[in-house]
Design a protein around this motif. Sequence first.
Motif, PDB file in Angstrom:
ATOM      1  N   ILE A  34       0.837  -1.207   0.000  1.00 27.56           N
ATOM      2  CA  ILE A  34       0.000   0.000   0.000  1.00 27.56           C
ATOM      3  C   ILE A  34       0.866   1.248   0.000  1.00 27.56           C
ATOM      4  O   ILE A  34       0.646   2.187  -0.781  1.00 27.56           O
ATOM      5  N   PHE A  35       1.894   1.256   0.851  1.00 29.68           N
ATOM      6  CA  PHE A  35       2.747   2.442   0.937  1.00 29.68           C
ATOM      7  C   PHE A  35       3.705   2.559  -0.241  1.00 29.68           C
ATOM      8  O   PHE A  35       4.169   3.647  -0.572  1.00 29.68           O
ATOM      9  N   THR A  36       3.962   1.445  -0.897  1.00 27.31           N
ATOM     10  CA  THR A  36       4.757   1.505  -2.129  1.00 27.31           C
ATOM     11  C   THR A  36       3.990   2.295  -3.192  1.00 27.31           C
ATOM     12  O   THR A  36       4.569   3.128  -3.914  1.00 27.31           O
ATOM     13  N   VAL A  37       2.679   2.029  -3.271  1.00 24.80           N
ATOM     14  CA  VAL A  37       1.830   2.763  -4.222  1.00 24.80           C
ATOM     15  C   VAL A  37       1.809   4.251  -3.882  1.00 24.80           C
ATOM     16  O   VAL A  37       1.971   5.119  -4.750  1.00 24.80           O
ATOM     17  N   ILE A  38       1.636   4.554  -2.577  1.00 15.98           N
ATOM     18  CA  ILE A  38       1.586   5.966  -2.146  1.00 15.98           C
ATOM     19  C   ILE A  38       2.924   6.652  -2.408  1.00 15.98           C
ATOM     20  O   ILE A  38       2.968   7.777  -2.914  1.00 15.98           O
ATOM     21  N   CYS A  39       4.025   5.976  -2.065  1.00 15.37           N
ATOM     22  CA  CYS A  39       5.362   6.570  -2.261  1.00 15.37           C
ATOM     23  C   CYS A  39       5.633   6.840  -3.741  1.00 15.37           C
ATOM     24  O   CYS A  39       6.296   7.829  -4.086  1.00 15.37           O
ATOM     25  N   ASN A  40       5.108   5.990  -4.600  1.00 13.09           N
ATOM     26  CA  ASN A  40       5.340   6.170  -6.035  1.00 13.09           C
ATOM     27  C   ASN A  40       4.657   7.414  -6.595  1.00 13.09           C
ATOM     28  O   ASN A  40       5.022   7.890  -7.672  1.00 13.09           O
ATOM     29  N   LEU A  41       3.707   7.953  -5.853  1.00 10.97           N
ATOM     30  CA  LEU A  41       3.077   9.200  -6.284  1.00 10.97           C
ATOM     31  C   LEU A  41       4.091  10.335  -6.381  1.00 10.97           C
ATOM     32  O   LEU A  41       3.896  11.295  -7.124  1.00 10.97           O
ATOM     33  N   ILE A  42       5.161  10.201  -5.609  1.00  9.23           N
ATOM     34  CA  ILE A  42       6.158  11.274  -5.580  1.00  9.23           C
ATOM     35  C   ILE A  42       6.853  11.440  -6.931  1.00  9.23           C
ATOM     36  O   ILE A  42       7.389  12.510  -7.239  1.00  9.23           O
ATOM     37  N   THR A  43       6.822  10.405  -7.746  1.00  5.90           N
ATOM     38  CA  THR A  43       7.441  10.493  -9.075  1.00  5.90           C
ATOM     39  C   THR A  43       6.620  11.374 -10.021  1.00  5.90           C
ATOM     40  O   THR A  43       7.076  11.720 -11.107  1.00  5.90           O
TER      41      THR A  43
END
Length: 365
Positions: A34-43
């Motif tokens: 779940i947090f991998t998806v959220i962190c990828n928003l930073i790209t």
Amino acid sequence: MVMNRWLDLTSLMLTSADIVFSNSKVSEKDLECIFTVICNLITTSRSPDEELEMAKLICAKIIQQPSDKPALRLRILFNLYNLLDNAYCRFYVFMKTLNLAISGKVTEHVIPSFKKIDSFLKEWNLEVQDQRELFLSVANALKDSKSSAKDSFKFLTKYLATFSDEDTYKMGEAKEEAVRTIIEFVKAPDMFQCDLLDMPAVGQLEKDAKYALVYQLLKIFLTQRLDAYLEFQAANSALLKSYGLVHEDCIAKMRLMSLVDLASHESGRIPYALIKDILRIDDDEVELWVVKALTAKLIDCKMDQLNQVVLVSSCTERVFGKQQWQALSTKLRTWRGNIESVINTIQANKITEDGSQAVQGMMIR
């Protein structure tokens, strides 16, 4: 998403993720996904400022409860770090990772990264204040690890070295760390050399009403002998105990320091009797302490048991400041002159030899 409001989307998703984090039925693997998806928003960020704001939001959520699944939270932050492009943003996330590791008591997961600090510094191009924060946080992360005592001391000295005489108005904030560094040095049974006396952040303690005695203790360990320590201890035993210093350990270290001092001042020849007197030991203990100094690589010597003297060929300097650099420079110039003299002599002899051989050849013809 249609409006490209990625910062707002990150905030909304983190609010929902908070509910999932508190749900004990959700596995760590799912949480990490779940947090991998959220962190990828930073790209998707469109500027360094937006990237930093998104990183701040994610970090704030991750570090809220450092004692709950701390290793998982660290993995999420490391994943976030690897997605970042902006150098300062990487520094920000790294610092939050450090603080989480310290608060969550999982510093063993971040210690391997400290080997790369020098390359990180080049990449991040930090201001002095940020460097101070970094060095101090790394030292704090290493503080409770017995196997990392030397590394903790190294980063504390890096922190103190960032203060100069021009930082008078800021140097006051380094007093407690300067004291901590001194105590770490005195306590360490395998550290015998440091440059603390040359640092303004340490020098400010000399005339400080609260910490002057700690500075005096450092000066004794780096410039004086056992008798000075014993005199100091007799008058300040309560102070030493308050800092957790063990008298017997201090004596052992000062004996080695005193032996090094003898080696550097007695023209390479130290009588057994002098060692006995300075170290305050029995006759049969002299060679034992010389062997200890050899084992610690403090001196390079031979023991002449017949004449009861120690023949020193080299020794470690307890401090290595301007005076020691000048002495080294003088030695190097002397060695260079000696080598040039030898080379000139060899060349002169070669010319003479070649001339003699030529003359002999003519006579044979």
